[in-house]
Structures are given as C-alpha cells and as structure tokens.
Enzyme design. Structure first.
Site, PDB file in Angstrom:
ATOM      1  N   GLY A 262       0.815  -1.210   0.000  1.00  0.00           N
ATOM      2  CA  GLY A 262       0.000   0.000   0.000  1.00  0.00           C
ATOM      3  C   GLY A 262       0.853   1.266   0.000  1.00  0.00           C
ATOM      4  O   GLY A 262       0.539   2.241  -0.691  1.00  0.00           O
ATOM      5  N   ASP A 263       1.929   1.256   0.768  1.00  0.00           N
ATOM      6  CA  ASP A 263       2.842   2.405   0.789  1.00  0.00           C
ATOM      7  C   ASP A 263       3.489   2.596  -0.584  1.00  0.00           C
ATOM      8  O   ASP A 263       3.681   3.731  -1.038  1.00  0.00           O
ATOM      9  CB  ASP A 263       3.938   2.184   1.832  1.00  0.00           C
ATOM     10  CG  ASP A 263       3.382   1.807   3.191  1.00  0.00           C
ATOM     11  OD1 ASP A 263       2.339   2.369   3.575  1.00  0.00           O
ATOM     12  OD2 ASP A 263       3.977   0.939   3.861  1.00  0.00           O
TER      13      ASP A 263
END
Length: 303
Positions: free
Chosen positions: A249-250
């Site tokens: 996600g990052d």
C-alpha cells in the site's frame, strides 16, 4: 520536495527458522534487516523512481542512528528528530511453520520533541508535499496528525494513509490524496461493500466530506480512483504471485505521487501506483526500479 512522516519507525529483523520450537534454542537459516515504517516505505519507493524526498519522524538510541545511517547509504535524505528516552524499536518477524511477530514499543516522545517536528513542518513551502502514514505511538495524543497538519501552509499538498478514525479526522483539511482499501472504506461508513458501484459511491462521499482524490485498493480486484475532476479511473491488478503484502500500500502511494508530480495525469498516476504496489507484493522486500518497470508494462487502465 516530498516529506514523509513516520512517527514510530523501526528496524524490522526478519528471520527464517525451520520448525521453530518454543523453550529451546533455535537457529535461523536466514536473516535480513529492513528499515520499517509506512512513511519510510514511501521514501524508499520514491527513491527507486528518482523522486527526492525527506523522511521525518522520531528516532532514539543506537537503533535510531542505525536506521538513519542505513537510509543515508540508500541515498534517502532524512531529518529525524532524535529523542532522549528509549530507543527506536526493533520488530522481530519470524517465518517458520507459522509466522510470528514481536513488535517493539519505541521511544518516549515528549511534547518538546513534538514541537521540534512541528517547527520543521512550518518550514515547508508551496509546491511541497506532506505524507502522513501509519499509526500514532501510544505515548502521543490521538490528535497528533491534526496538530501536524495545522502547522503546514495550505499551499502544501497533503497525503494521508491511515486507518478509519485517523483518516476521518483529517478530511476537514482537504487532503490531496487518501488511500483506503475496500475493507477500510466499508468500516468508515459502518456498512458492507459488494460492488464497484458501492466503492465509487462511498469514495465520492469521502470527497463530499473533504478529500480531493480517493484511491481505493481492492487487492486482487485492482483499484479505483475517484479524482478531483469528477472522473473515475479503474485498473486491474498486476499479474504475478503474491509473496509479501507488507509495504504494498505504501508503494502504491509513492507510485501515485511520483506519477502525478511528473505528468499531472491521474490515469498515469494510478497506473504507476498500481505497478509499484504489485511489484512490492511479488517480492520479499520493497520493489526495485526494474521490477516496477516490468509490472508497469503489463498494466492497462480499464474504462
């Protein structure tokens, strides 16, 4: 310049142990140390994409210095606030017949330490981007994100990647980008989401509350972006075998930012973000540039 904030970074000590047995001496068969923290992950992927960033947050003790030195060796600039009490945490992640994690606590962050960080935020100028990612340490007040945001100039682009309550609290500041996944989106509205139409409906609700762009990741089903121009962009998932979801996600946030800042094209930003998230998911650590480029070539935006 992009500034990423990680309030409680860590050294992630990842080991492999064959058939771990409690109460006995076990020897690992492999070991790796990663520089952990959601904001740091964003900085690492930006670095792979040749986009400069500065990592902010708190460090302490010899572990904090090791983290700062390690990022420097990777070519990542940091301006951490060093605190006096405690040490930067070590998270132990053991892979065996079962996966086990032991997460450290982190240092004690005093109000004076927080003031130092806030003063750094006040120095950001028009065109800068501030990325707030992850949770707030237990030693800090729950409104820490809001206090940080209130220090920034309104000309500073704001990106927030956090869980339900933290995210809802900052929508009044009109963040440029938020990135819930479909499960987090459902939790925010205390409902169930079954279709893409549901996702679009609730993403637009978040825009009504204050978010400018809402990027919703859907794991194997790809991602949907509702942009501030009223357009909806869909993209399928990258093709590959998932071996690691940590940091995906990052990586997507970093890729989206890099893509947008280079082109001002939301469709391309979504594509590059998806490529970065997929490339990280297909490898044991954060994705490298060549891995991102491989995945990028396979992606097509869905109309």
């Amino acid at each position: 310049m992009i500034y990423t904030v990680t309030l409680n970074p860590a050294l992630d000590y990842v080991i492999q142990v064959n058939h771990f047995k409690a109460g006995q001496i076990n020897r690992n068969t492999s070991e790796h140390i990663y520089y952990g923290g959601k904001g740091i992950n964003v900085s690492c992927i930006l670095n792979e994409l040749d986009v400069k960033s500065t990592a902010l947050g708190f460090i302490a003790g010899f572990t904090g210095r090791a983290l700062s030195d390690g990022l420097k060796e990777m070519g990542i600039v940091s301006d951490f606030t060093e605190v006096k009490q405690g040490m930067t945490r070590i998270n132990v992640k053991m892979k065996s017949d079962e996966e086990t994690e032991i997460n450290g606590t982190g240092p004690l962050i005093e109000e004076t330490d927080f003031d130092v960080l806030k003063n750094k935020i006040r120095k950001l100028t028009e065109g800068d981007t501030l990325v707030l990612s992850g949770s707030i340490p237990s030693c800090m007040k729950s409104d820490a994100y809001e206090k940080i945001i209130e220090c920034r100039s309104e000309d500073v682009r704001l990106v927030v990647d956090a869980e339900k309550d933290l995210l809802l609290k900052v929508l009044k500041y009109r963040p440029f980008l938020i990135k819930p996944n479909n499960l987090e989106l459902a939790a925010m509205f205390e409902t169930e989401i079954h279709t893409e139409e549901d996702i679009i409906f609730y993403a637009k609700k978040l825009q009504e509350i204050g978010a400018r762009n809402v990027l919703v990741s859907m794991a194997k089903d790809g991602a949907i972006l509702c942009d501030e121009n009223g357009d909806v962009h869909r993209i399928g998932t990258a093709k590959g075998t998932v071996v690691n979801s940590v940091g995906a996600g990052d990586s997507m946030v970093a890729g989206f930012l890099a893509g947008y800042l280079k082109t001002k094209d939301y469709a391309y930003a979504l594509k590059l973000g998806t490529a970065c998230g997929g490339a990280t998911a297909f490898h044991s650590g954060l994705a490298k540039r060549e891995e991102i480029e491989e995945v990028l070539e396979t992606l097509q935006e869905e109309k």
